[in-house]
Motif scaffolding. Structure first.
Motif, PDB file in Angstrom:
ATOM      1  N   SER A 139      63.840  -8.706  53.096  1.00 36.60           N
ATOM      2  CA  SER A 139      63.388  -8.767  54.483  1.00 36.60           C
ATOM      3  C   SER A 139      62.872 -10.172  54.788  1.00 36.60           C
ATOM      4  O   SER A 139      62.100 -10.731  54.017  1.00 36.60           O
ATOM      5  N   ILE A 140      63.321 -10.755  55.892  1.00 31.50           N
ATOM      6  CA  ILE A 140      62.915 -12.132  56.219  1.00 31.50           C
ATOM      7  C   ILE A 140      62.109 -12.211  57.511  1.00 31.50           C
ATOM      8  O   ILE A 140      61.334 -13.126  57.716  1.00 31.50           O
ATOM      9  N   VAL A 161      57.607 -11.416  63.308  1.00 30.74           N
ATOM     10  CA  VAL A 161      56.833 -12.254  62.385  1.00 30.74           C
ATOM     11  C   VAL A 161      57.778 -12.617  61.241  1.00 30.74           C
ATOM     12  O   VAL A 161      58.371 -11.741  60.618  1.00 30.74           O
ATOM     13  N   SER A 162      57.887 -13.938  60.964  1.00 33.12           N
ATOM     14  CA  SER A 162      58.784 -14.391  59.900  1.00 33.12           C
ATOM     15  C   SER A 162      57.998 -14.667  58.633  1.00 33.12           C
ATOM     16  O   SER A 162      56.870 -15.170  58.690  1.00 33.12           O
ATOM     17  N   LEU A 186      67.465  -9.437  55.810  1.00 36.83           N
ATOM     18  CA  LEU A 186      67.245  -8.364  56.778  1.00 36.83           C
ATOM     19  C   LEU A 186      66.211  -8.694  57.833  1.00 36.83           C
ATOM     20  O   LEU A 186      65.213  -9.358  57.547  1.00 36.83           O
ATOM     21  N   GLY A 187      66.431  -8.172  59.008  1.00 39.72           N
ATOM     22  CA  GLY A 187      65.446  -8.237  60.080  1.00 39.72           C
ATOM     23  C   GLY A 187      66.027  -7.559  61.301  1.00 39.72           C
ATOM     24  O   GLY A 187      67.245  -7.356  61.376  1.00 39.72           O
ATOM     25  N   PHE A 222      73.713 -11.167  56.317  1.00 41.03           N
ATOM     26  CA  PHE A 222      72.495 -10.972  57.113  1.00 41.03           C
ATOM     27  C   PHE A 222      72.741  -9.933  58.180  1.00 41.03           C
ATOM     28  O   PHE A 222      73.851  -9.787  58.672  1.00 41.03           O
ATOM     29  N   THR A 223      71.702  -9.178  58.516  1.00 42.17           N
ATOM     30  CA  THR A 223      71.749  -8.162  59.560  1.00 42.17           C
ATOM     31  C   THR A 223      70.348  -8.027  60.133  1.00 42.17           C
ATOM     32  O   THR A 223      69.411  -8.052  59.355  1.00 42.17           O
TER      33      THR A 223
END
Ligand code: SAH
Length: 428
Positions: A139-140, A161-162, A186-187, A222-223
């Motif tokens: 998770s990013i 929030v990163s 992911l995010g 990435f998604t």
């Protein structure tokens, strides 16, 4: 994202409380349901499941039931009011508190509800275990600021929030050391990633480049990416980073400019198609997938036809499609909706038939080609077969008992296309 969150819940309970996965629900001390509230149907399933678990609790009064995820976040204490068998309610941003909530429930017998949004606190408390899976989620960025008119996510997962790039790369390195070859970033809206690098705001493209440099990382996905924020630097990274797979999920939702505006998607068809063209220039073999919502309030036959047109124009490889479902506290839920249910179902059927045709067509085109596949494990249906994925995300099954191949990238000659997967032979 929920899969990732569920795995983290388990890692946490294993590390902090020495928990193990129970062999059956009857033998468990704690049952956890990680919920989704993206559509009403998913939400209703939650209460059916609690109803089934209540019967187990009747026989085992020490059993605790915890409800996490977006339904928990949305409903909070109301869950316990509607289903008193529930002991603990926690949200996507408080899952790190689960061991604490469980302990507190046991100590005081008071029900525990914590659905707050403490900024990034979660990531500082999650163990990174890495079990050597060939492909792992990381998770990013959490939450979403887009407020698409149909979508409940900003309300249930909070604002974007990163994580910092250093933090993410540390997790990737641990996973790579354990044998992971593919990283799936992911995010809810990864394109808006703004994690810091050496204290300065950075970008998804930079993160991808740095991830690719980590030894043993051969594939990066990435998604989900929002078409509005898919900027040129991200398009260009496909040119520079061969580890970035040739598959992108680019949810268009609708092919009608009028509906896109009502959905507050911030792009129109022309802009979306321009983006697809730009990506195809750097990666001509790119495979595109999308999400579609049919029967958005006020969607006319003409609007629906526009969606069919964009499907035929882009020729999506794989897609997810849904009938619009009104969600609490979203602006679309107040819009007048004069499209009948029958009409919506009919449109969904037409759309899905076309998407399946296209998808099968892509599969058939692969017959006779050789594909590098990352082997994920044994096929669920037949343990005599191994299962992998091509660089464009197609599932491939082939005959082999050699489980040492799991986690390796091997070359497979494709000789058969089925609607949902490919079959082939291992090449030496
Ligand atoms: N962040 C992603 C969305 C994740 S939800 C994005 O912006 O694209 C996954 C998909 O569920 C969405 O792309 C959308 O197609 C669908 N969805 C979301 N809300 C919905 C609703 N109210 N009714 C029907 N489908 C919905």
């Amino acid at each position: 994202m929920n899969e990732y969150d569920s795995a983290k819940m388990f890692d946490l309970l294993e590390e902090k409380e020495d928990f193990e996965i129970a062999e059956s629900e009857d033998q468990a001390d704690l049952l956890i349901l990680n919920t989704c509230s993206i559509r009403e149907k998913a939400q209703e399933k939650v209460f059916h499941q609690i109803g089934r678990w209540r019967k187990i609790k009747d026989k085992n009064p020490d059993l605790k039931i915890a409800i996490g995820g977006c339904v928990a976040s949305q409903e909070g204490e109301n869950i316990i009011k509607r289903a008193p068998a529930v002991d603990i309610v926690f949200g996507p941003q408080t899952l790190h508190k689960l061991p604490e909530l469980y302990k507190e429930k046991n100590r005081t017998d008071n029900n525990q509800v914590d659905i707050s949004f403490p900024k990034l606190e979660k990531f500082n408390h999650l163990p990174v275990q890495g079990k050597g899976e060939p492909s792992a989620f990381v998770s990013i960025i959490e939450g979403c600021n887009k407020y698409c008119s149909f979508c409940v996510v900003p309300k249930t997962r909070g604002h974007e929030v990163s994580r910092s790039i250093e933090d993410i790369l540390n997790e990737v390195s641990i996973l790579a050391d354990k044998g992971t070859r593919e990283i799936h970033l992911l995010g809810q809206n990864v394109n808006n990633f703004k994690g810091t690098l050496n204290g300065e705001k950075s970008t998804l493209s930079k993160l991808i480049e740095l991830t690719a440099k980590i030894e043993n990382i051969d594939r990066i996905r990435f998604t989900t990416s929002h078409p509005h924020e898919f900027k040129d630097d991200l398009v260009e990274v496909y040119d520079r980073v061969p580890e970035l797979v040739s598959h992108v999920h680019l949810p268009v939702q609708s092919g009608s400019d009028r509906i896109l505006k009502l959905m507050r998607r911030r792009y129109n068809v022309e802009k979306y198609l321009n983006l697809v063209d730009k990506i195809r220039v750097v990666r001509p073999d790119m495979s595109f997938s999308s999400d579609f919502i049919v029967g958005f309030p006020g969607e006319t036959n003409e609007d629906f036809q526009d969606t069919m047109n964009i499907i035929n124009e882009v020729r999506y490889d794989e897609s997810f499609s849904f009938i619009y479902s009104p969600r609490p506290n979203t602006t679309a839920s107040d819009m007048e909706d004069d499209v009948t249910n029958e009409e919506k179902k009919e449109r969904l059927k037409i759309l899905q038939t076309r998407l399946s045709q296209l998808s099968f067509g892509f599969s058939r085109k692969k017959v006779g080609t050789n594909q590098d596949c990352l082997i994920y494990g044994q096929s669920k249906r037949d343990p005599g077969q191994l299962q992998g994925r091509t660089i464009c995300n197609r599932v491939v099954n082939f005959q082999s008992n050699d489980t040492d191949l799991v986690g390796q990238i091997v070359n497979i000659q494709i000789n058969e296309a089925l609607p949902n997967c490919l079959r082939g032979n291992l090449q030496n």
